[in-house]
Design a protein around this motif. Structure first.
Motif, PDB file in Angstrom:
ATOM      1  N   THR A 188       0.907  -1.160  -0.012  1.00  0.00           N
ATOM      2  CA  THR A 188      -0.065  -0.107  -0.083  1.00  0.00           C
ATOM      3  C   THR A 188       0.965   1.223   0.165  1.00  0.00           C
ATOM      4  OG1 THR A 188      -0.170  -0.120   2.653  1.00  0.00           O
ATOM      5  CG2 THR A 188      -1.803  -1.170   1.211  1.00  0.00           C
ATOM      6  N   GLY A 189       0.353   2.386  -0.239  1.00  0.00           N
ATOM      7  CA  GLY A 189       1.125   3.572   0.073  1.00  0.00           C
ATOM      8  C   GLY A 189       1.955   3.872  -0.981  1.00  0.00           C
ATOM      9  N   PRO A 190       2.890   4.808  -0.694  1.00  0.00           N
ATOM     10  CA  PRO A 190       3.785   5.389  -1.787  1.00  0.00           C
ATOM     11  C   PRO A 190       4.485   3.923  -2.750  1.00  0.00           C
ATOM     12  CG  PRO A 190       4.302   6.515   0.182  1.00  0.00           C
ATOM     13  CD  PRO A 190       3.484   5.487   0.641  1.00  0.00           C
ATOM     14  N   ASN A 191       4.859   3.091  -2.084  1.00  0.00           N
ATOM     15  CA  ASN A 191       5.508   1.989  -2.879  1.00  0.00           C
ATOM     16  C   ASN A 191       4.464   1.235  -3.702  1.00  0.00           C
ATOM     17  OD1 ASN A 191       7.844   2.508  -1.348  1.00  0.00           O
ATOM     18  ND2 ASN A 191       7.566   0.919   0.357  1.00  0.00           N
ATOM     19  N   LEU A 192       3.334   0.991  -3.281  1.00  0.00           N
ATOM     20  CA  LEU A 192       2.162   0.640  -4.260  1.00  0.00           C
ATOM     21  C   LEU A 192       1.940   1.587  -5.277  1.00  0.00           C
ATOM     22  CD1 LEU A 192       0.329  -1.537  -5.015  1.00  0.00           C
ATOM     23  CD2 LEU A 192      -1.379  -0.418  -3.633  1.00  0.00           C
ATOM     24  N   ARG A 193       1.763   2.901  -5.067  1.00  0.00           N
ATOM     25  CA  ARG A 193       1.630   3.853  -6.176  1.00  0.00           C
ATOM     26  C   ARG A 193       2.702   4.015  -7.013  1.00  0.00           C
ATOM     27  NH1 ARG A 193      -1.046   6.137  -1.287  1.00  0.00           N
ATOM     28  NH2 ARG A 193       0.849   7.322  -0.754  1.00  0.00           N
ATOM     29  N   ALA A 194       3.873   3.824  -6.585  1.00  0.00           N
ATOM     30  CA  ALA A 194       5.045   3.944  -7.433  1.00  0.00           C
ATOM     31  C   ALA A 194       4.988   2.701  -8.510  1.00  0.00           C
ATOM     32  CB  ALA A 194       6.402   3.739  -6.734  1.00  0.00           C
ATOM     33  N   ALA A 195       4.573   1.566  -8.234  1.00  0.00           N
ATOM     34  CA  ALA A 195       4.122   0.534  -9.071  1.00  0.00           C
ATOM     35  C   ALA A 195       3.013   0.534 -10.067  1.00  0.00           C
ATOM     36  CB  ALA A 195       4.018  -0.777  -8.291  1.00  0.00           C
ATOM     37  N   GLY A 196       2.536   2.012  -9.948  1.00  0.00           N
ATOM     38  CA  GLY A 196       1.389   2.116 -10.933  1.00  0.00           C
ATOM     39  C   GLY A 196      -0.147   1.949 -10.263  1.00  0.00           C
ATOM     40  N   VAL A 197      -0.364   1.636  -9.123  1.00  0.00           N
ATOM     41  CA  VAL A 197      -1.605   1.240  -8.770  1.00  0.00           C
ATOM     42  C   VAL A 197      -2.067   2.572  -7.878  1.00  0.00           C
ATOM     43  CG1 VAL A 197      -3.010  -0.129  -7.102  1.00  0.00           C
ATOM     44  CG2 VAL A 197      -1.137  -1.153  -8.454  1.00  0.00           C
TER      45      VAL A 197
END
Length: 407
Positions: free
Chosen positions: A227-236
């Motif tokens: 979740t969080g920035p690490n998930l958003r960095a993967a495009g989610v």
């Protein structure tokens, strides 16, 4: 460090791998944890992660404490943004107790949580620079983390482990000095953030050290529970503040930055942009606070005398206040039976509290969902086949905090 031989088919040249211990105490591990890395030269063949060196049994301790005494335990999870942990815990309690917080309290909480997010991201991104060999940016922006700590100190008297806020709101109202310090930070930090971007964003060495390093796809990140920035960095595009709004986040306009490759560079860029978005949210919250005039501007907690300590002058002069004070301090307030799951968008991702009450004075069961504990499971997959130096940068970009892994 130890060497071991790899058995190969007959006629093949025998190869030797090296086992290297990164940690449990090592400056590059960013905490007390161990990575047993098997190396073929400098290339990683496999890794094995070990935690538990600072295990403090938070959840079991919490099951023996009344609600308000659990707040200091949450400080010790992600100590880079402890106010978010505090607010998340209070919101979980309020969900169980059926407490409705006033709008002004929500906006004050948003300000504190977004300052904490900036503090968290500021540390992560600047230390990524340090791990790539650029120390200057870290020394420079730490001055602005100090400004955030001064704001905490003015509001609650603490800095790192803040114990800030209470069930239903805050211990005290924000004074003029606190607002002046918030304004000072908001005036000064944008210039520093732009300079940090100028130092790292297009820096050839930094880009070479981070692009393509520790990449993970959106599907794999979701499978691991990112979740969080690490998930958003993967495009989610998932953010608890938007997906399941709390503390009146639905009243704010802001963008959710999303990456594409899920590598260390995208994780850095997402956090950098999130700091700009946090400042925009704080500006909106400060503007919204101007609508509260007169007595409304003095509201800083909900009307919940069963769980909120009365004013000291009332304790000395009113019997009802004295009784509430005694029962709260002695942990004699019983809570309703039930179970709740409540989560907030922490500095590192979804910080959740699963809370079961049997109607007693302490939680029957309590589980903290710590984002770093979940990220760390993927570390072996993310570093396999990479260089040893890439393992350090990957760990840095995930912003692994040992306090969240050993709860």
């Amino acid at each position: 460090m130890a060497d071991q031989h790899i058995k190969l088919p007959e006629g093949s040249i025998e190869k030797t791998t090296t086992t290297l211990n990164l940690g449990p105490t090592h400056p590059a591990t960013h905490g007390v944890m161990q990575n047993i890395v098997e190396l073929d030269g400098e290339r990683i063949v496999s890794t094995e992660q070990t935690i538990g060196y600072i295990h403090r049994a938070f959840e079991k301790i919490a099951e023996r404490r009344p609600l308000y005494q659990i707040t200091p335990l949450t400080d010790r999870l992600n100590y880079c943004s402890s106010p978010i942990n505090n607010m998340g815990w209070h919101i979980a309690c309020e969900k169980l107790l059926g407490v409705q917080t006033p709008k002004r309290v929500d906006y004050l909480r948003v300000i504190i949580m977004e300052l904490a997010r900036i503090s968290d991201h500021l540390i992560c991104t600047s230390i990524m620079g340090v791990d790539a060999g650029a120390f200057t940016g870290f020394l420079y922006v730490m001055q602005y983390r100090e400004l955030i700590y001064e704001i905490y100190e003015e509001i609650c008297g603490s800095r790192l482990t803040t114990n800030i806020g209470r069930i239903g709101g805050f211990e005290r109202n924000f004074n003029d000095i606190a607002f002046a310090k918030i304004d000072k930070f908001m005036d000064e930090y944008p210039k520093a953030l732009k300079e940090l971007e100028g130092l790292l964003n297009r820096n050839r060495i930094f880009m070479d050290r981070t692009q393509g390093v520790g990449a993970i796809s959106g599907d794999r990140a979701l499978n691991y529970g990112f979740t969080g920035p690490n998930l958003r960095a993967a495009g989610v595009d998932y953010d608890v503040r938007v997906h399941t709004p709390y503390s009146s986040y639905q009243d704010f306009e802001f963008n959710i930055p999303v990456g594409t490759t899920g590598d260390s560079y995208d994780r850095y860029m997402v956090r950098m942009e999130e700091m700009w978005q946090s400042m925009e949210i704080i500006r909106q919250a400060l503007e919204k606070l101007k609508q509260f005039k007169g007595t409304d501007a003095e509201v800083y907690h909900a009307d919940v005398p069963e769980y909120y300590l009365p004013k000291k002058k009332d304790v000395y002069t009113k019997m009802e206040a004295l009784i509430y004070h005694f029962k709260i301090i002695m942990g004699e307030m019983e809570m309703p039976a039930g179970q709740v799951y409540s989560s907030v968008e922490g500095g590192n991702g979804e910080l959740g509290f699963y809370f079961i009450s049997d109607g007693g004075r302490t939680p029957y069961r309590l589980h903290f969902r710590r984002p770093c504990f979940i990220y760390y499971q993927a570390y072996g997959e993310m570093t396999q086949g990479q260089m040893l130096s890439d393992a350090i940068m990957t760990m840095s970009s995930l912003n692994l905090i040992a306090g969240e892994m050993d709860a």
